[in-house]
Enzyme design. Structure first.
Site, PDB file in Angstrom:
ATOM      1  N   HIS A 315       0.821  -1.213   0.000  1.00  9.99           N
ATOM      2  CA  HIS A 315       0.000   0.000   0.000  1.00  9.99           C
ATOM      3  C   HIS A 315       0.855   1.264   0.000  1.00  9.99           C
ATOM      4  O   HIS A 315       2.039   1.247   0.326  1.00  9.99           O
ATOM      5  CB  HIS A 315      -0.954   0.016   1.203  1.00  9.99           C
ATOM      6  CG  HIS A 315      -0.276   0.065   2.545  1.00  9.99           C
ATOM      7  ND1 HIS A 315       0.054   1.253   3.176  1.00  9.99           N
ATOM      8  CD2 HIS A 315       0.131  -0.928   3.375  1.00  9.99           C
ATOM      9  CE1 HIS A 315       0.627   0.995   4.342  1.00  9.99           C
ATOM     10  NE2 HIS A 315       0.690  -0.328   4.486  1.00  9.99           N
ATOM     11  N   CYS A 335       2.408  -5.203   6.979  1.00  7.10           N
ATOM     12  CA  CYS A 335       2.163  -4.920   5.567  1.00  7.10           C
ATOM     13  C   CYS A 335       3.329  -4.111   4.987  1.00  7.10           C
ATOM     14  O   CYS A 335       4.186  -3.622   5.721  1.00  7.10           O
ATOM     15  CB  CYS A 335       0.841  -4.175   5.399  1.00  7.10           C
ATOM     16  SG  CYS A 335      -0.601  -5.213   5.738  1.00  7.10           S
TER      17      CYS A 335
END
Length: 404
Positions: A315, A335
């Protein structure tokens, strides 16, 4: 008449005897010849079998020499007296040379492996040097061979370096099981993401920020399912309870400042002012926390959904300055934050969907929009030893202390 009859009978008997003698003799002569020919054939087969056995042993020996030069443990492939065993060993070695072994740290594999077993039965061991076509693999193999020939393999430091290089060489061989035209490779210790083509050309290098040591990013083989523009951040429950709940209970302004939304079991937003916060605890929290989309969202403006059960994805970030202001690229909850989300999205989508100003516009009141894409392979790896863009051998920091 009797005398004449006897003479005829004698002549018939003699002729019959000669005929019988002829065929009997012919039988014995033919049989002897056949036995001689059969013995000759058996001898030729035996000689041919011995020749093939020697050739097979020689091929296995030569393959072992090459395999050792690219970091494969050849001790289990040593030649033996049995031809069938040598043949099986040669086949297994060729398969390992092409496809590697499953990396021990791999926590999830979401792509289908494809191993051509028949290839190994037809491959020419003398052409093994042409097998490797991926640029970084060839460069790393050359460094391994150079260090191996340096004569310092008994040095503990050198032995450790060779071990780390072997792990990465095996990882690159393992990628061949998926035969991707293009793929994303995140190397956690390097703090880097590269998009490679099948020749090893770096199409889009960038920095990444991955999990901190107590929130390690897992190694996996997966693919990008889709791309979300203006994503929500559905806060993992452990983060909501451990980090956010104490702050929300102390001061409700934290909820508004962070653009957080409190959702009930029916996924409906609840007014924070109507919640009895004193009654809530880590074991009694019947809500879900979500961060609204927008410029201040922790996921930024683009999210790359990965197929996996571990809730790991790539992301954008609302703290893009971190890529310039710090060398600590291991500070997320697991992440992976990417430095060039627009460029990555355009490459994966195969078209210039986003322009250079997309990250600066930051439109308000946007809802998440999902952009479908083809399955784009992603490999998240932990390679302490590797080569950089210039082909130079690099040893990165063992940030998770996995290679001590």
């Amino acid at each position: 008449m009797d005398t004449r009859g006897r003479k005829i009978g004698i002549i018939v008997a003699v002729v019959a005897g000669l005929v019988i003698l002829f065929f009997v003799g012919r039988y014995f002569i033919t049989n002897k010849t056949e036995k001689s020919n059969q013995a000759k054939i058996e001898k030729e087969k035996e000689d041919l079998s011995e020749k093939e056995t020697r050739q097979l042993a020689q091929s296995l020996h030569e393959a072992c020499i090459y395999a050792a030069s690219v970091g494969i443990d050849t001790s289990r492939y040593a030649t033996v007296a049995d031809a069938d065993q040598n043949k099986a060993k040669l086949t297994n070695m060729l398969l390992e040379l092409r496809y590697g072994k499953k990396p021990s740290r791999l926590e999830f594999n979401g792509l289908k492996e494809s191993v051509d077993s028949l290839w190994a039965t037809k491959a020419n061991p003398s052409e093994l040097t042409t097998l490797a076509t991926f640029g970084p693999y060839k460069q790393l193999a050359a460094h391994y061979s150079r260090l191996q020939k340096s004569g310092a393999t008994n040095n503990p430091g050198m032995a450790d370096s060779l071990r780390l290089i072997r792990q990465t060489l095996n990882f690159y061989r393992y990628i061949n099981r998926f035969d991707p035209d293009q793929f994303v490779l995140v190397n956690i210790p390097a703090g880097e993401l590269n998009v490679f083509d099948r020749t090893g050309k770096r199409l889009l290098p960038m920095q990444v920020i991955s999990g901190k040591p107590d929130k390690m990013t897992p190694c996996m083989v997966t693919y990008i399912q889709d791309i979300v523009m203006y994503p929500y951040w559905n806060v993992p429950q452990n983060i909501a309870l451990d980090e956010m709940l104490p702050r929300m209970k102390r001061d409700l302004s934290y909820i508004y400042n962070q653009n957080l939304q409190i959702l009930d079991a029916k996924n409906k937003e609840v007014d924070p002012e109507e919640i009895d916060w004193d009654a809530l605890s880590e074991t009694n929290f019947p809500y879900r926390v979500r961060q609204a989309s927008g410029c201040e969202n922790s996921l930024g403006l683009l999210k790359f959904n990965l197929a996996n059960p571990l809730a790991i994805y790539l992301h954008d970030t609302n703290s893009r300055d971190l890529f310039k202001s710090t060398k600590d690229h291991w500070r997320s909850h697991g992440c992976v934050r990417v430095q060039k989300p627009v460029e990555l999205a355009n490459l994966i989508l195969g078209t210039k969907t986003f322009d250079a100003d997309f990250m600066n516009k930051c439109l308000i009141d946007q809802k998440p929009t999902t952009l479908p894409t083809k399955k784009f392979p992603v490999f998240i790896a932990y390679n302490v030893a590797d080569v950089d863009a210039a082909g130079k051998l690099r040893f990165y920091n063992d940030v998770y202390s996995l290679d001590k």
